[in-house]
Design an enzyme around this catalytic site. Structure first.
Site, short mmCIF file in Angstrom:
data_model
loop_
_atom_site.label_atom_id
_atom_site.label_comp_id
_atom_site.label_asym_id
_atom_site.label_seq_id
_atom_site.Cartn_x
_atom_site.Cartn_y
_atom_site.Cartn_z
CB ILE A 278 3.12 -2.21 -7.42
CG1 ILE A 278 2.32 -3.38 -8.19
CG2 ILE A 278 2.26 -0.96 -7.66
CD1 ILE A 278 0.90 -3.71 -7.75
NE ARG A 279 3.30 4.72 -6.35
CZ ARG A 279 3.85 5.36 -5.26
NH1 ARG A 279 4.79 6.26 -5.69
NH2 ARG A 279 3.17 5.56 -4.20
CD GLU B 239 -0.08 -8.88 -2.17
OE1 GLU B 239 1.04 -9.48 -2.09
OE2 GLU B 239 -0.11 -7.47 -2.30
NE ARG C 172 8.36 5.20 1.01
CZ ARG C 172 7.60 6.24 1.24
NH1 ARG C 172 7.90 7.32 1.76
NH2 ARG C 172 6.40 6.42 0.47
CG HIS D 181 2.19 -6.24 -4.63
ND1 HIS D 181 1.14 -5.64 -3.69
CD2 HIS D 181 3.04 -5.22 -4.79
CE1 HIS D 181 1.53 -4.42 -3.35
NE2 HIS D 181 2.30 -3.93 -4.06
N GLY E 242 0.89 -1.02 0.08
CA GLY E 242 0.02 0.12 -0.04
C GLY E 242 0.97 1.15 -0.03
CD GLU E 243 2.63 5.47 -0.77
OE1 GLU E 243 2.28 4.76 -1.70
OE2 GLU E 243 3.59 5.88 -0.66
CB SER E 244 5.54 2.64 3.94
OG SER E 244 6.13 3.59 2.94
CB CYS F 172 5.03 -3.89 -1.37
SG CYS F 172 5.78 -2.50 -2.49
N1 GLN Z 1 5.58 2.94 -2.87
C1 GLN Z 1 5.06 2.43 -1.64
C2 GLN Z 1 5.58 2.99 -0.41
O1 GLN Z 1 6.79 3.65 -0.42
C3 GLN Z 1 5.08 1.09 -1.77
C4 GLN Z 1 4.25 0.43 -2.68
C5 GLN Z 1 3.61 -0.81 -2.38
O2 GLN Z 1 3.24 -1.38 -1.47
N2 GLN Z 1 3.30 -1.65 -3.56
O3 GLN Z 1 5.25 2.84 0.58
#
Ligand code: GLN
Length: 194
Positions: free
Chosen positions: A138-139, A176, A104, A174, A46-48, A77
């Protein structure tokens, strides 16, 4: 086995489905008291930064730090970023549950998402099954250094993308989101042995 999935933000539902598929009982964790009733915990992608804010707001930070220091945890991630000892790009707080440094969004804008076919190390295939794995990035972050107690289970070229330290696993991809269930199977096997 009751396995918690931190359910504040990110793709926790895909982990819950995967756990149910494998016969474990998923628990969506939103409150500190729920940590007492689970055998292991998944920190989803997700987004840390968003997760950090929510964890502090919910009073989950310290209970989670204690849980991750002792019990089985799998971080994917953003979850792996939370588990690291040191975070760059930019630097932010982390649980310090595993001895690695991570950067990141390290793949850059153009190729910030990709699917890579990788050959896992024997330390992974011997405990699961042989065969290539599709890593969905993903990112994603890149692991920049690992401490002596950390074992690398999967690499993409020279970059470690899955790590193990004691009861803890971290993956920058990921696991999952594909139908390869080996990462979660390995995690459940570790939980079951305790
Ligand atoms: N870019 C997100 C972060 O820095 C991580 C991306 C992800 O969990 N797919 O938190």
């Amino acid at each position: 086995m009751k396995i918690g999935v931190l359910a504040l933000q990110g793709d926790f539902e895909a982990h819950e489905r995967r756990l149910a598929e494998l016969g474990a009982q998923p628990v969506a964790v939103r409150y500190a008291r729920q940590l007492d009733a689970i055998d292991g915990l998944i920190l989803p992608g997700g987004e840390s930064t968003a997760n950090l804010l929510l964890l502090k707001g919910e009073g989950l930070w310290e209970p989670l730090r204690r849980f991750a220091a002792e019990k089985p945890v799998l971080g994917t991630c953003a979850g792996a970023i939370l588990l690291a000892r040191e975070v760059a790009g930019p630097s932010q707080r982390s649980l310090g549950a595993m001895d690695f440094a991570i950067e990141r969004n390290a793949y850059g804008r153009q190729i910030d998402s990709s699917i890579r076919r990788v050959e896992p190390e024997r330390a992974f295939t011997e405990r699961t099954r042989p065969g290539a794995l599709e890593a969905v990035l993903i990112r994603a972050p890149i692991v920049r250094s690992v401490g002596p107690q950390v074992e690398v289970l999967i690499r993409d070229g020279k970059d470690p993308i899955m790590l193990e330290q004691g009861p803890r696993l971290a993956a920058t991809f990921h696991a999952e989101l594909t139908d390869d269930t080996r990462v979660h199977e390995l995690f459940l096997a570790k939980v079951g042995r305790r």
